[in-house]
Write a protein that holds these residues in place. Structure first.
Motif, mmCIF file in Angstrom:
data_model
loop_
_atom_site.group_PDB
_atom_site.id
_atom_site.type_symbol
_atom_site.label_atom_id
_atom_site.label_comp_id
_atom_site.label_asym_id
_atom_site.label_seq_id
_atom_site.Cartn_x
_atom_site.Cartn_y
_atom_site.Cartn_z
ATOM 1 N N GLY A 1 -0.161 -4.190 9.900
ATOM 2 C CA GLY A 1 -0.639 -3.244 9.638
ATOM 3 C C GLY A 1 -0.337 -1.892 9.473
ATOM 4 N N ALA A 2 -0.990 -0.483 9.095
ATOM 5 C CA ALA A 2 -0.469 0.880 8.555
ATOM 6 C C ALA A 2 0.442 1.223 9.962
ATOM 7 C CB ALA A 2 -1.796 1.485 8.653
ATOM 8 N N ARG A 3 1.383 1.321 9.693
ATOM 9 C CA ARG A 3 2.175 2.178 10.408
ATOM 10 C C ARG A 3 3.465 1.326 11.390
ATOM 11 N NH1 ARG A 3 0.931 8.935 10.922
ATOM 12 N NH2 ARG A 3 0.890 8.935 9.213
ATOM 13 N N GLN B 1 0.381 -1.338 -0.087
ATOM 14 C CA GLN B 1 -0.066 0.235 0.211
ATOM 15 C C GLN B 1 0.690 1.417 -0.219
ATOM 16 O OE1 GLN B 1 -3.428 -0.707 0.241
ATOM 17 N NE2 GLN B 1 -2.845 -2.566 -0.331
ATOM 18 N N ASP B 2 -0.084 2.151 -0.056
ATOM 19 C CA ASP B 2 0.781 3.042 0.049
ATOM 20 C C ASP B 2 2.217 3.485 1.091
ATOM 21 O OD1 ASP B 2 -1.184 4.370 -2.176
ATOM 22 O OD2 ASP B 2 -2.496 5.073 -0.909
ATOM 23 N N ALA C 1 -0.126 -2.671 4.865
ATOM 24 C CA ALA C 1 -0.931 -1.313 4.973
ATOM 25 C C ALA C 1 0.344 -0.395 4.916
ATOM 26 C CB ALA C 1 -2.475 -1.197 6.213
ATOM 27 N N PRO C 2 -0.898 0.768 4.620
ATOM 28 C CA PRO C 2 0.087 2.475 5.067
ATOM 29 C C PRO C 2 0.999 2.414 5.376
ATOM 30 C CG PRO C 2 -1.624 2.450 3.720
ATOM 31 C CD PRO C 2 -1.923 1.312 4.601
ATOM 32 N N GLN C 3 2.168 2.752 4.605
ATOM 33 C CA GLN C 3 3.855 3.601 5.706
ATOM 34 C C GLN C 3 3.715 2.665 6.817
ATOM 35 O OE1 GLN C 3 2.099 7.073 7.089
ATOM 36 N NE2 GLN C 3 1.046 8.225 5.230
ATOM 37 N N ALA C 4 3.861 1.231 6.395
ATOM 38 C CA ALA C 4 4.433 0.137 7.416
ATOM 39 C C ALA C 4 6.089 0.285 7.400
ATOM 40 C CB ALA C 4 4.170 -1.488 7.041
ATOM 41 N N VAL D 1 4.082 2.137 1.997
ATOM 42 C CA VAL D 1 5.447 0.946 2.427
ATOM 43 C C VAL D 1 7.145 1.053 2.344
ATOM 44 C CG1 VAL D 1 5.769 -0.560 2.350
ATOM 45 C CG2 VAL D 1 3.600 -0.616 2.506
ATOM 46 N N ALA E 1 -1.786 -2.381 13.396
ATOM 47 C CA ALA E 1 -1.559 -0.796 13.090
ATOM 48 C C ALA E 1 -0.657 -0.819 14.302
ATOM 49 C CB ALA E 1 -2.099 0.154 12.383
#
Length: 186
Positions: free
Chosen positions: A91-93, A36-37, A58-61, A39, A110
Motif C-alpha cells: 500500500g501507499a507510503r 506507482q508514483d 502503491a505510491p510513495q512506498a 516508490v 497503506a
C-alpha cells in the motif's frame, strides 16, 4: 534509442528513481510488476531487493535494504535482503525494512511499517505491521459488497494522463455521494 530514452525518462518521472539503473545494479523486478508514483527502492543496495511477478507497489512506498541508524553508534550499518513475493500488494507510503520477506499473495496496508516477515496470504497493517486478517477473508467480504455498486466502466476511469472530463469526475463524485459508500471500477 529515442523510445528507450523516453521510457527511461517516464519511469524516472513516475518513480523518482531511474529503475533501469537500479535493475542494472541488481534490483530484481518480476514480470508485470506495477511500480506507482514516488516508490523508493534502496539506491545504496538495490541488489538486495527482489519483487515477484504481478506485484503492485502503491505510491510513495519505500523498500529499504539498509538501516544506518547504528552507523554513528556502532560504526556499522545493518543490511538485509528484502524479498516481496508474487501477487503482493504494498500500500501507499508503506515502509518495508531490511531483512523482511513478504509472502506470495499478501497485502500490506497503506502506511504500514513492516519490520518482520509477512506470511503468504496475510493482510498486515500498522506500525509495526501486524497480521489483522487473511487476504482470502478480506476478498470474500469485498465480493459480498460487489453487487451494491456503484460501478464505473473502466473506459471512463482516468488513464495515466488523467484525461477524465470534468463532467465525468462530477458524475463519479455524485454517484459515490448518492450511494454513501465507495464503488467499483469494472
Amino acid at each position: 534509442m529515442l523510445k528507450s530514452l523516453a521510457r527511461r525518462a517516464a519511469r524516472y518521472v513516475r518513480s523518482g528513481q531511474d529503475l533501469d539503473r537500479l535493475v542494472a545494479a541488481g534490483l530484481k523486478l518480476g514480470p508485470d510488476v506495477s511500480v506507482q508514483d514516488g516508490v523508493v527502492f534502496d539506491g545504496a543496495f538495490p541488489w538486495l531487493i527482489e519483487v515477484g511477478a504481478e506485484t503492485t507497489i502503491a505510491p510513495q512506498a519505500y523498500l529499504l535494504a539498509h538501516d544506518a541508524s547504528t552507523k554513528r553508534h556502532l560504526g556499522r550499518t545493518r543490511v538485509g535482503r528484502v524479498v516481496v513475493g508474487r501477487r503482493v500488494f504494498v500500500g501507499a507510503r508503506a515502509l518495508i525494512m531490511p531483512g523482511v520477506t513478504i509472502g506470495d499473495g499478501a497485502i500490506v496496508a497503506a502506511g504500514s511499517v513492516v519490520t518482520r516477515d509477512v506470511a503468504p496470504g496475510a493482510l498486515v497493517a500498522g506500525n509495526p505491521a501486524a497480521e489483522i486478517g487473511r487476504v482470502e477473508d478480506y476478498l470474500a467480504r469485498q465480493r459480498d459488497r460487489l453487487d451494491a455498486g456503484p460501478f464505473f466502466p473502466e473506459d471512463r476511469f482516468p488513464s495515466e494522463d488523467r484525461t477524465l472530463s470534468a463532467a465525468a469526475r462530477d458524475e463519479m463524485r455524485r454517484a459515490l455521494d448518492d450511494a454513501g459508500r465507495d464503488g467499483w471500477v469494472v
